[in-house]
Design an enzyme around this catalytic site. Structure first.
Site, PDB file in Angstrom:
ATOM      1  CG  ASP A 297      -1.741   1.209   1.401  1.00 48.13           C
ATOM      2  OD1 ASP A 297      -2.737   1.293   0.676  1.00 48.13           O
ATOM      3  OD2 ASP A 297      -1.404   2.088   2.211  1.00 48.13           O
ATOM      4  CD  GLU A 339      -2.647   2.425  -3.241  1.00 48.33           C
ATOM      5  OE1 GLU A 339      -3.608   3.182  -3.420  1.00 48.33           O
ATOM      6  OE2 GLU A 339      -1.769   2.650  -2.390  1.00 48.33           O
TER       7      GLU A 339
END
Ligand code: GLC
Ligand code: GLC
Length: 658
Positions: A297, A339
């Site tokens: 992330d 991401e």
């Protein structure tokens, strides 16, 4: 830029504890001879990717030799402890490295509680997923978050524990095993850029441990923060302006902490090899619990450099390549989904470009395809989409493929550069403002209904929240009782689902989008959510709607559900949709229609997507010129009618012509 407000001071009696010896890696278990061989071979395969990068990143650090020894020991221990079924899977995927690019792969993304109550609840939903054609699930953040507002679980206080609201680590392993038995890959989030301020490292740092303070980015006064701020952007300008937070209680005299996202999310100091080591150990721990894909992330933000935006700096790619190598050695079947929701050219770097080609992320979100889908839908013109996809994206990627999607749990940011807009004669700022107004629902004549997210008057930036169905027109149509408009919305939704299935990559269906779920306006009544409009498109799964949809409902939910199931089934059957097959966009001869060509050795697939509400006719000769050999639509599983040499494409029609 204003700094984040300093939170109420917590423990004023900050005592400088002796620099904590960070947690000891257990001594490696002795490896059986065959395991030793495999480990050595895999280490030889990945040595350049691992040590080549860490030498450059950390070689000058005083603890570097010890770092290498501890990382090696951690990888050996993890490999020794890896369950037999996962070792076998490692081997199988080493033999079939394209497993995740195959046309049978289709993903589904959901919040555990909102979809199934808790982890064990997922076990009851496996038939639903299998019926839809799902072979990959992304469980939204499931590790133990801080209490209260946790940014949807992205503020993690313990990477080795499951969120108690969802169950236990044993439940998690049971779900992982059940998914594996069904051939469904399991993806979970691993937040690399920050931890919650309640994480043990942060708590110790706050109490004065120098070793733990060095795991974060802390400053005694705001001279450097102010200097950095000059070139930083704000991710959450409304709720969390600025990128630093002052904590008066951190010894000796208060400190500024780097907090890119929310105040409670403290950025990690990746220049410290200890951070690399700790996170690598977490990665290996999760891998051995049965995780197939780690969604890394917010990776763009991991490395800071004065005078830059502190996003996508070269060191980010070196770290990600090295982390990838750690998995390739000790849990070889595990993939990395990186991401990075950034502009087109920048996004490609997460697959590894230049010296890192094919050595970094296996999967990255195709943010541009998503943004351009919405842009073309609003303008009924695919010119900008075609320009962006043709100019910035290569036909093929090495060892990697896209995660294609239309909606996810986050907002939509209009990542259209001024240069790309100008190439089509648009103004970047005006086009982006138009898209925000269109999808917010304020532009005259719009079909969409959404909400603004983090409007930033300083930059004119207005991001958008909203569900696929509501942004595509279904909510407004139903409110108006307009059946014709609802039909068009259904066709828009199915066109989008077909695009992400046909383009190349793993299509990710976001929970509810398979049954045309509408916006959930009740988020405004939940105190921890009301400030964050992203909860508009994070509804609880409406199982009445879903069961009806599966059971033959003839309304939008049923039509979309059956449509998606059909798209995924047709995709599975079409070898030319393999993720390794080159993809290019072409001129369909009508700006309202996007042509996507998959140049497969098994037969070229020419795809048409009509972004308008009118019939369009495409010259049959043009399709033949693009490589189609017959007028057979593999998506409809029917012949394509040709009249006077023209193929007629219905409103929002989609065709996969071979
Ligand atoms: C990622 C997540 C987003 C979160 C942010 C901070 O972008 O997708 O939901 O707010 O990281 O962790
Ligand atoms: C992400 C993205 C940004 C997104 C945000 C949270 O990391 O960079 O586009 O809006 O976090 O929603």
């Amino acid at each position: 830029m204003p700094a984040k407000r300093s939170p109420a001071s917590a423990s004023p009696k900050a005592t400088a504890e002796t620099p904590a010896a960070p947690r000891k890696t257990p001594a490696p278990k002795a490896l059986a001879p065959a395991d030793r061989d495999i480990f050595d071979l895999r280490m030889a395969r990945s040595a350049d990717d691992l040590w080549g990068m860490t030498d450059r990143l950390y070689g000058a650090h005083p603890n570097y030799t010890a770092f290498r020894e501890r990382l090696t020991a951690a990888m050996q221990s993890a490999w020794a402890a890896r369950p037999a079924d996962l070792k076998r899977q490692d081997l199988a995927r080493d033999l079939e490295p394209d497993w995740f690019q195959r046309p049978g792969m289709a993903g589904y993304v959901f919040y555990i509680d909102r979809f199934a109550g808790n982890l064990r609840g997922i076990l009851d939903k496996l038939d639903y997923l299998t019926d839809l054609g799902i072979t990959y699930v992304h469980l939204m953040p499931c590790l133990k978050p801080r209490p209260g507002n946790s940014d949807g679980g992205y503020s993690v206080m313990d990477y080795r524990a499951i969120n108690p609201a969802f169950g236990t680590m044993e439940d998690f392993e049971e779900v992982a095993t059940a998914l594996r038995a069904r051939g469904i890959s399991l993806c979970v989030d691993l937040v690399l850029n920050h931890t919650a301020k309640e994480h043990d490292w942060a708590v110790k740092a706050r109490k004065g441990s120098a070793a733990h303070q060095d795991m974060y980015l802390m400053f005694d006064d705001n001279t450097l923060p102010k200097a950095y701020e000059r070139t930083l952007v704000e991710v959450f300008p409304n709720d969390a302006p600025g990128n630093f937070t002052f904590y008066p209680d951190i010894a000796p005299a208060g400190k500024w902490v780097w907090t890119t996202f929310n105040e409670h999310q403290w950025d990690l100091n990746w220049a410290n090899p200890q951070v690399f080591l700790e996170i690598a150990e977490v990665m290996l721990f999760l891998a051995n619990k049965g995780v197939d894909v780690l969604r890394l992330d917010a990776v763009a933000f991991m490395w800071k450099r004065m005078g830059t935006r502190c996003q996508s700096e070269p060191e980010v790619h070196m770290i990600l390549r090295a982390l990838r190598a750690v998995c390739r050695v000790a849990c070889a079947s595990v993939l990395h989904l990186e991401e990075a929701i950034v502009g087109p050219a920048e996004m490609l770097s997460y697959f590894g470009r230049g010296e890192h080609d094919g050595r970094e992320g296996n999967l990255c979100y195709h943010n541009s395809l998503m943004v351009q889908f919405w842009s073309a839908l609003a303008t009924r013109d695919t010119g900008l989409m075609r320009h962006v996809l043709a100019t910035h994206f290569p036909a093929q990627l090495t060892n990697a493929t896209y995660a294609t999607y239309i909606r996810c749990h986050d907002d939509i940011g209009w990542a259209v550069t001024d240069e790309d807009a100008a190439a089509l004669g648009f103004s970047g700022p005006l086009h982006r403002a138009f898209l925000s107004d269109f999808y917010h629902g304020t532009f005259p004549g719009t079909f969409a209904k959404g909400a603004l997210f983090q409007e930033n008057p300083a930059t004119g930036d207005k991001r958008i929240s909203g569900s696929f169905a509501s942004l595509a027109g279904l909510e407004r149509a139903e409110e108006a009782g307009d059946a014709g408009a609802a039909d068009l919305a259904v066709e828009r939704i199915l066109m989008g689902h077909a695009l992400i299935a046909g383009f190349g990559g793993i299509p990710l269906i976001y929970m509810g989008d398979e049954v045309a779920a509408l916006n959930d306006w009740t988020y405004r009544d939940v105190p921890d959510h009301a400030h964050d409009s992203r909860w508009l498109h994070r509804p609880r799964m409406d199982w009445r709607r879903a069961d009806a949809a599966r059971g033959g409902d003839t309304g939008p939910a049923g039509r979309v559900f059956r449509g998606v199931r059909h798209i995924l089934a047709r995709r599975r059957a079409l070898a030319g949709l393999h993720g390794g097959v080159p993809v290019r966009v072409a001129d369909a001869g009508d700006a309202g229609v996007l042509a996507v060509v998959r140049d497969a050795p098994t037969g070229v697939v020419v795809q048409l997507y009509n972004f308008t509400e009118s019939w369009r006719s495409i010259a049959g000769n043009r399709l033949l010129g693009l490589g189609a050999r017959a007028f057979r639509d593999e998506l409809a599983d029917a012949d394509v009618p040709v009249h006077g040499g023209q193929v007629a494409v219905p409103p929002y029609g989609r065709m996969w012509i071979v």
